[in-house]
Enzyme design. Sequence first.
Site, PDB file in Angstrom:
ATOM      1  N   GLU A 182     -15.405  32.598 -24.274  1.00  0.00           N
ATOM      2  CA  GLU A 182     -15.925  32.930 -22.669  1.00  0.00           C
ATOM      3  C   GLU A 182     -16.867  31.736 -22.376  1.00  0.00           C
ATOM      4  O   GLU A 182     -17.260  31.881 -21.133  1.00  0.00           O
ATOM      5  CB  GLU A 182     -16.597  34.465 -22.891  1.00  0.00           C
ATOM      6  CG  GLU A 182     -15.579  35.345 -22.912  1.00  0.00           C
ATOM      7  CD  GLU A 182     -16.290  36.753 -22.938  1.00  0.00           C
ATOM      8  OE1 GLU A 182     -17.131  36.833 -22.723  1.00  0.00           O
ATOM      9  OE2 GLU A 182     -15.149  37.600 -22.962  1.00  0.00           O
ATOM     10  N   ASP A 372      -1.741   4.897   4.429  1.00  0.00           N
ATOM     11  CA  ASP A 372      -2.248   5.867   3.952  1.00  0.00           C
ATOM     12  C   ASP A 372      -1.333   7.151   4.377  1.00  0.00           C
ATOM     13  O   ASP A 372      -0.114   6.947   4.684  1.00  0.00           O
ATOM     14  CB  ASP A 372      -3.632   6.233   4.654  1.00  0.00           C
ATOM     15  CG  ASP A 372      -4.650   6.964   4.061  1.00  0.00           C
ATOM     16  OD1 ASP A 372      -4.551   8.272   3.847  1.00  0.00           O
ATOM     17  OD2 ASP A 372      -5.430   6.427   3.027  1.00  0.00           O
ATOM     18  N   ASP A 373      -1.929   8.207   4.386  1.00  0.00           N
ATOM     19  CA  ASP A 373      -1.128   9.624   4.641  1.00  0.00           C
ATOM     20  C   ASP A 373      -0.090   9.501   5.838  1.00  0.00           C
ATOM     21  O   ASP A 373      -0.578   8.803   7.078  1.00  0.00           O
ATOM     22  CB  ASP A 373      -2.253  10.652   4.955  1.00  0.00           C
ATOM     23  CG  ASP A 373      -1.713  12.087   4.889  1.00  0.00           C
ATOM     24  OD1 ASP A 373      -0.441  12.138   4.607  1.00  0.00           O
ATOM     25  OD2 ASP A 373      -2.287  12.996   4.974  1.00  0.00           O
ATOM     26  N   ASP A 484      -5.119  11.186  -3.849  1.00  0.00           N
ATOM     27  CA  ASP A 484      -5.909  12.031  -3.007  1.00  0.00           C
ATOM     28  C   ASP A 484      -5.862  13.446  -3.629  1.00  0.00           C
ATOM     29  O   ASP A 484      -5.107  14.111  -4.155  1.00  0.00           O
ATOM     30  CB  ASP A 484      -5.611  12.119  -1.591  1.00  0.00           C
ATOM     31  CG  ASP A 484      -6.713  11.931  -0.792  1.00  0.00           C
ATOM     32  OD1 ASP A 484      -7.737  12.516  -1.235  1.00  0.00           O
ATOM     33  OD2 ASP A 484      -6.888  11.631   0.486  1.00  0.00           O
ATOM     34  N   ASN A 486      -7.166  17.130  -1.512  1.00  0.00           N
ATOM     35  CA  ASN A 486      -7.751  17.420  -0.365  1.00  0.00           C
ATOM     36  C   ASN A 486      -8.357  18.878  -0.034  1.00  0.00           C
ATOM     37  O   ASN A 486      -8.333  19.303   1.125  1.00  0.00           O
ATOM     38  CB  ASN A 486      -7.211  16.803   0.750  1.00  0.00           C
ATOM     39  CG  ASN A 486      -7.499  15.484   1.114  1.00  0.00           C
ATOM     40  OD1 ASN A 486      -8.525  15.231   1.219  1.00  0.00           O
ATOM     41  ND2 ASN A 486      -6.410  14.780   1.421  1.00  0.00           N
ATOM     42  N   SER A 531     -10.704  12.102  -3.306  1.00  0.00           N
ATOM     43  CA  SER A 531     -10.550  13.590  -2.977  1.00  0.00           C
ATOM     44  C   SER A 531     -11.531  13.889  -1.734  1.00  0.00           C
ATOM     45  O   SER A 531     -12.760  14.125  -2.029  1.00  0.00           O
ATOM     46  CB  SER A 531     -11.191  14.398  -4.114  1.00  0.00           C
ATOM     47  OG  SER A 531     -11.289  15.795  -3.707  1.00  0.00           O
ATOM     48  N   ASP A 538     -15.943  11.242 -10.853  1.00  0.00           N
ATOM     49  CA  ASP A 538     -16.209  11.583 -12.165  1.00  0.00           C
ATOM     50  C   ASP A 538     -15.668  10.476 -13.294  1.00  0.00           C
ATOM     51  O   ASP A 538     -14.814   9.871 -13.277  1.00  0.00           O
ATOM     52  CB  ASP A 538     -15.925  12.969 -12.616  1.00  0.00           C
ATOM     53  CG  ASP A 538     -14.544  13.247 -12.483  1.00  0.00           C
ATOM     54  OD1 ASP A 538     -13.725  12.633 -13.393  1.00  0.00           O
ATOM     55  OD2 ASP A 538     -14.252  14.091 -11.813  1.00  0.00           O
ATOM     56  N   GLU A 618     -15.272 -11.370  15.999  1.00  0.00           N
ATOM     57  CA  GLU A 618     -15.662 -10.469  15.151  1.00  0.00           C
ATOM     58  C   GLU A 618     -14.508 -10.833  13.951  1.00  0.00           C
ATOM     59  O   GLU A 618     -14.921 -10.869  12.474  1.00  0.00           O
ATOM     60  CB  GLU A 618     -15.031  -9.098  15.477  1.00  0.00           C
ATOM     61  CG  GLU A 618     -16.225  -8.122  16.080  1.00  0.00           C
ATOM     62  CD  GLU A 618     -15.954  -7.062  16.794  1.00  0.00           C
ATOM     63  OE1 GLU A 618     -16.680  -6.031  16.737  1.00  0.00           O
ATOM     64  OE2 GLU A 618     -14.676  -6.936  17.338  1.00  0.00           O
TER      65      GLU A 618
HETATM   66  C1  GLA Z   1      -8.418  12.119   2.806  1.00  0.00           C
HETATM   67  C2  GLA Z   1      -9.099  10.809   2.326  1.00  0.00           C
HETATM   68  C3  GLA Z   1      -8.852   9.835   3.391  1.00  0.00           C
HETATM   69  C4  GLA Z   1      -7.333   9.932   3.980  1.00  0.00           C
HETATM   70  C5  GLA Z   1      -6.814  11.254   4.195  1.00  0.00           C
HETATM   71  C6  GLA Z   1      -5.496  11.387   4.436  1.00  0.00           C
HETATM   72  O1  GLA Z   1      -9.415  12.835   3.377  1.00  0.00           O
HETATM   73  O2  GLA Z   1     -10.126  10.612   1.795  1.00  0.00           O
HETATM   74  O3  GLA Z   1      -9.387   8.559   3.017  1.00  0.00           O
HETATM   75  O4  GLA Z   1      -6.607   9.313   3.037  1.00  0.00           O
HETATM   76  O5  GLA Z   1      -7.439  12.193   3.323  1.00  0.00           O
HETATM   77  O6  GLA Z   1      -5.111  12.433   4.801  1.00  0.00           O
END
Ligand code: GLA
Length: 733
Positions: A182, A372-373, A484, A486, A531, A538, A618
Amino acid sequence: MAIKINQERLIFTLHTKRTTYQMHVDRYGYLLHQYYGRRTGGDMHYLLTFQDRGFSGNPYEAESDRTYSMDFLPQEYPYLGNGDYRRVLLKVADEAGTIDCDLRYDSWRLEEGLYRIPGLPAVYADGTNKDTGADAQTLVITLRDDVLKLKVELYYGVLPKLDIITRAVRIENCGKSAFTLEKAQSACLDFVTGDYDAITFYGRHAMERNAQRQRVGHGTMTIGSTRGTSSHQYNPMMLLVDHMATEDYGHCYSMSFVYSGGFKGEIEKDQYNNIRMQLGLPDELLAYPLGAGDVFWTPQVVMSYSSKGMARLSQNIHLCARRHIARGKWRDRIRPVLLNSWEACYFNFNREKMLELAQGAKDLGVEMVVMDDGWFGARNDDYRGLGDWYVNEKKLGGSLGDLVNEINRMGLKFGIWVEPEMVNEDSDLYRAHPDWAMTIPGRHPVLGRNQLILDFSRKEVVDAIYDAISKVLDSANIEYVKWDFNRSIFNVYSNSGLSQGQVLYNYVLGLYDFLERLNTNYPDLLIEGCSGGGGRFDLGMIYYTPQIWCSDNTDAVDRVRIQYGTSFGYPISSIGAHVSAVPNEQTGRTVSLKTRGIVAMDGTFGYELDPKKLSDEEKEEIRAQIRDYRRFARLISHGRYYRLSNPLEDPIAAWEMFAEDASEALISVVCLEIHGNMTVNYVRLRGLKKDCFYKDEETGAVYPANALMQIGLPVPVEMGEYRSYRWHLVKVD
Ligand code: GLA
């Protein structure tokens, strides 16, 4: 030898270069903790005191001796059942629900090198890190409860050069009747005296790892996560430091968890002013049945001690994480400067946009572009598509292979985003396998970002997602993956037949199994953990992903605080940091490109913006930034790290990367405050070689190291917010 054993008196002493840890089996067979601190010889048994104390029970064998009690003696492995009323590491219930235990010493053994834990990450020493891993050893002490037929093996791993000691516990049911764990934590440190402060790291999404320092008073201070991940809310590391300790003064202890699921850390000051610090799995969601012959391993805890303040303590952990936890091809290499598409265009891209981003990145001197996503299934927003790991060829105007080839032809590497542990209800995967999502039958699940968690405690789920994602990886020259996660876990339930109190632990085993396969089958792949930014930052993840996106907050001023907290327990080579556009997407703040660059160079450097929106000036500045980064990359990622201020309290944020051979130092400062008729801030350097001189490469000015370390460098007073400065100092021979 790192480990010394006095066989006659059963005293176990672990030595590292600068520290000593000692325990002892007493006349009743209890394993008592005697000492952890500065390196020394001798028997520290004299530190333990024995008094007749009311309401502190005595072992039966002590007969009329009422001066011996587990209620106040320092212990190695406290459990519920022997008269210790403090927090404990172990709580076992037998089949009738009786909670009791009585563990006594049985035997010891030594192993060369460091122990491994089946299915879980652990500090390792092998042929790849012989220099820092020399003389590593393991001590195993076995305890037994003859009634429960419970065998407990306490593992101690010693990395002498780094002043690191690791701990983990193997629990075995050697009997015929089942019992349930436990609570099963990994390590504790008992202190018989001391005036200590606890330093812990709290936060939230987009504002992780704020350092909090509190004096330890009576009662229990608890941090932890029941979110199924280590979480943004608290980080799984704790420091216990002398009340007077500073960066370079005082006794300091640390514990870090090598685990990516939930955790619990507790610091208790008891009725006799003893202090116990402990770390391990959270007991709230654990009820782990062990049948005849079953074995359970706790995840590992990494401990360190410094008699000279917090800087050295962090440096010990940095080196351990960088060379003895991180693995693979990218462990010791400088990581590519990348440009990530997220803040540049979120879900709104197509083939043309990706190629345009790549062209812009190439023009700036960036080495890799990351999509990315949004590239798979019906994923055009965050309401659908997770789980459908097939390329949206319509959006990408052809196959992923074609797109990547074209990007490679520009001379750029290519990386991709995945979130393998998740599924949207609006996905083909969920429609085909609703039972793969963790939901409790008869109840509506708690949603997070409109998504559900896949049950990674089931091998067939892990296998299916692994197959889908490896097909994508095999279809194109993908050299980087951002992994990731989320949302937090809730509604823990599995259809696997596992007892529900096992699910979260087995979930993490499933995650590690997937990541291990990825590491083995794609040895050249650079994986970055994530995440929602730093919600799973970690040491467990670092074993599989040598770098982790530190925070979704890319605002340079917030980032100096987040990165400051992160630096206590994690090396710079693991901290994902990018320059993003202004006004910042998370805070609306506008900070100069110079300051954004200096802050992102306190990590693995990259960009999170659309190059098309940059002015020519820039762009020129960014080209110079990237050249600078390349010049300093080794010093930044492999140097010794010193915090030179506390940006949560001080008017400046300042830090130093220092070469191990003392030949050079890179000092960075960001001014957090500006006032009329401003007083001068001096930044005091650390670690320089005494009696030497250091030359500022840019101006040619030569400074005595002794003055730099005692009084410091004056930070220029200039008008304007969030100005930043950097000095590259080189030792003059
Ligand atoms: C999370 C990540 C971001 C991006 C989004 C995509 O929030 O931390 O950097 O990748 O997801 O949905």
